[in-house]
Write a protein that holds these residues in place. Structure first.
Motif, PDB file in Angstrom:
ATOM      1  N   ALA A 129       0.823  -1.209   0.000  1.00 27.25           N
ATOM      2  CA  ALA A 129       0.000   0.000   0.000  1.00 27.25           C
ATOM      3  C   ALA A 129       0.861   1.266   0.000  1.00 27.25           C
ATOM      4  O   ALA A 129       0.482   2.293  -0.566  1.00 27.25           O
ATOM      5  N   LEU A 130       2.048   1.192   0.632  1.00 23.73           N
ATOM      6  CA  LEU A 130       2.919   2.369   0.740  1.00 23.73           C
ATOM      7  C   LEU A 130       3.809   2.579  -0.482  1.00 23.73           C
ATOM      8  O   LEU A 130       4.384   3.656  -0.641  1.00 23.73           O
ATOM      9  N   ALA A 131       3.917   1.564  -1.318  1.00 30.71           N
ATOM     10  CA  ALA A 131       4.875   1.605  -2.421  1.00 30.71           C
ATOM     11  C   ALA A 131       4.708   2.841  -3.309  1.00 30.71           C
ATOM     12  O   ALA A 131       5.689   3.418  -3.790  1.00 30.71           O
ATOM     13  N   LEU A 132       3.467   3.264  -3.518  1.00 31.62           N
ATOM     14  CA  LEU A 132       3.189   4.391  -4.414  1.00 31.62           C
ATOM     15  C   LEU A 132       3.135   5.734  -3.691  1.00 31.62           C
ATOM     16  O   LEU A 132       2.714   6.737  -4.255  1.00 31.62           O
ATOM     17  N   LYS A 133       3.540   5.751  -2.430  1.00 29.16           N
ATOM     18  CA  LYS A 133       3.549   6.976  -1.609  1.00 29.16           C
ATOM     19  C   LYS A 133       2.151   7.619  -1.562  1.00 29.16           C
ATOM     20  O   LYS A 133       1.967   8.768  -1.970  1.00 29.16           O
ATOM     21  N   PRO A 134       1.160   6.895  -1.048  1.00 26.18           N
ATOM     22  CA  PRO A 134      -0.203   7.430  -1.006  1.00 26.18           C
ATOM     23  C   PRO A 134      -0.372   8.513   0.054  1.00 26.18           C
ATOM     24  O   PRO A 134       0.474   8.688   0.932  1.00 26.18           O
TER      25      PRO A 134
END
Length: 328
Positions: free
Chosen positions: A169-174
């Motif tokens: 979930a954090l991979a795309l820097k939400p």
């Protein structure tokens, strides 16, 4: 904790509804007229019993399920009526952590492949080395050792699986994450680790969360504000400390009284017992949906839907009987 003013929330829901067609003319009211605001760096806890519409609300907010009506404002832009192609640019900023870490992971993908997938799909990196660097960075943030890079979900315990889901979930820097009961499938000791991780990430990155759970003892520690749902509707909403200190709606009081207290003296405390049959969520008649199970129910609780009224600063409740008893 980084916060922005209430005048410019990151997420704002206005009269959000999600109905499902049952047969030719009937509608199941899964989410019914929800209004909410979530600012940067804050957490909105959503609680209620199973079937009250919590998960449907979270997925509708992310447009994983199409809303029936209402507005979903993300940084002021209404995304409710956008199609899949138009939503692509918002997907990076809005992510979800699912309830069961095992079923939400592809058993054929390694830890590295799982975390790298959203980066590949969204074409974030042209360079493989940059992608590998980002995957390792996210793994480190989430407490996943590098030696697990080529491991598969079945080789790991529940806590590590959920850390993989968080890393993905954090991979795309939400900017915003829906946490759909992210600790309910874990042991108590692992729950604490995951909750601490989520709160640390929020402090470091200014993330906004919608934290969905049926466990009030969990939501108390992570939420800035709590929304109590019953059969698709919000019946009470207040800051976390306020709702535990001064619950107003009979349903909220019943939920709080059901929290186990590890203290012998608690045997004397009053437990609010909820009796009676659930109202059908299929084309419900106007009125308070909790009325058939409420010991305080009066004729004024039927005939029209209850509106949320502010009885104290930022404390809203949909119960005219309790408002009258409190002199509001």
């Amino acid at each position: 904790m980084s916060k922005i003013s209430n005048d410019s929330p990151l997420i704002e829901l206005k009269h959000l509804k999600k109905y499902y067609s049952i047969g030719k003319s009937k509608k199941l009211h899964a989410v019914d007229d929800i209004n909410a605001k979530i600012s940067k760096g804050t957490t909105l806890g959503v609680v209620g019993e199973s079937g009250c519409g919590k998960t449907t609300l979270g997925r509708t907010l992310l447009k994983l399920i199409e809303p029936t009506s209402g507005e979903i404002l993300f940084e002021g832009e209404d995304i409710a009526k956008l199609n899949n192609n138009q939503m692509r640019k918002y997907r990076k900023s809005m992510q979800i952590i699912f309830q069961d870490p095992y079923s939400s992971l592809n058993p054929r993908k390694s830890v590295y492949e799982t975390i790298a997938t959203p980066l590949i799909v969204n074409k974030v990196f042209d360079n493989k080395n940059d992608m590998e660097k980002r995957v390792k960075e996210v793994m480190d943030i989430c407490g996943l050792p590098t030696r697990l890079t080529n491991s598969f979900p079945h080789e790991l315990d529940g806590g590590r699986r959920q850390r993989i889901c968080i890393a993905r979930a954090l991979a795309l820097k939400p900017k915003f994450i829906v946490c759909d009961e992210p600790v309910s499938a874990l042991d108590v000791s692992i729950q604490a680790q995951i909750l601490n991780l989520l709160m640390d990430l929020q402090d470091e990155m200014g993330l906004a969360y919608m934290f969905i759970t049926h466990d009030l003892s969990v939501v108390k520690h992570i939420s800035d504000e709590i929304m109590v749902m019953y059969l698709g509707m919000c019946i009470e909403k207040a800051p976390s400390k306020e709702i535990f200190k001064n619950p107003i709606h009979p349903y909220t009081r019943a939920l709080l009284s059901a929290i186990p207290v590890p203290n012998i003296s608690s045997r004397t405390r009053k437990i609010e017992v909820v009796r009676g049959e659930l109202t059908s969520p299929i084309d419900p008649v106007p009125g308070c949906r909790f009325a058939p199970r409420c010991e305080y129910s009066q004729p004024q609780c039927t005939g029209k839907n209850m509106e949320l009224n502010e009885i104290s600063p930022n404390h809203f409740v949909a119960c005219p009987v309790m408002e009258k008893m409190l002199g509001k």
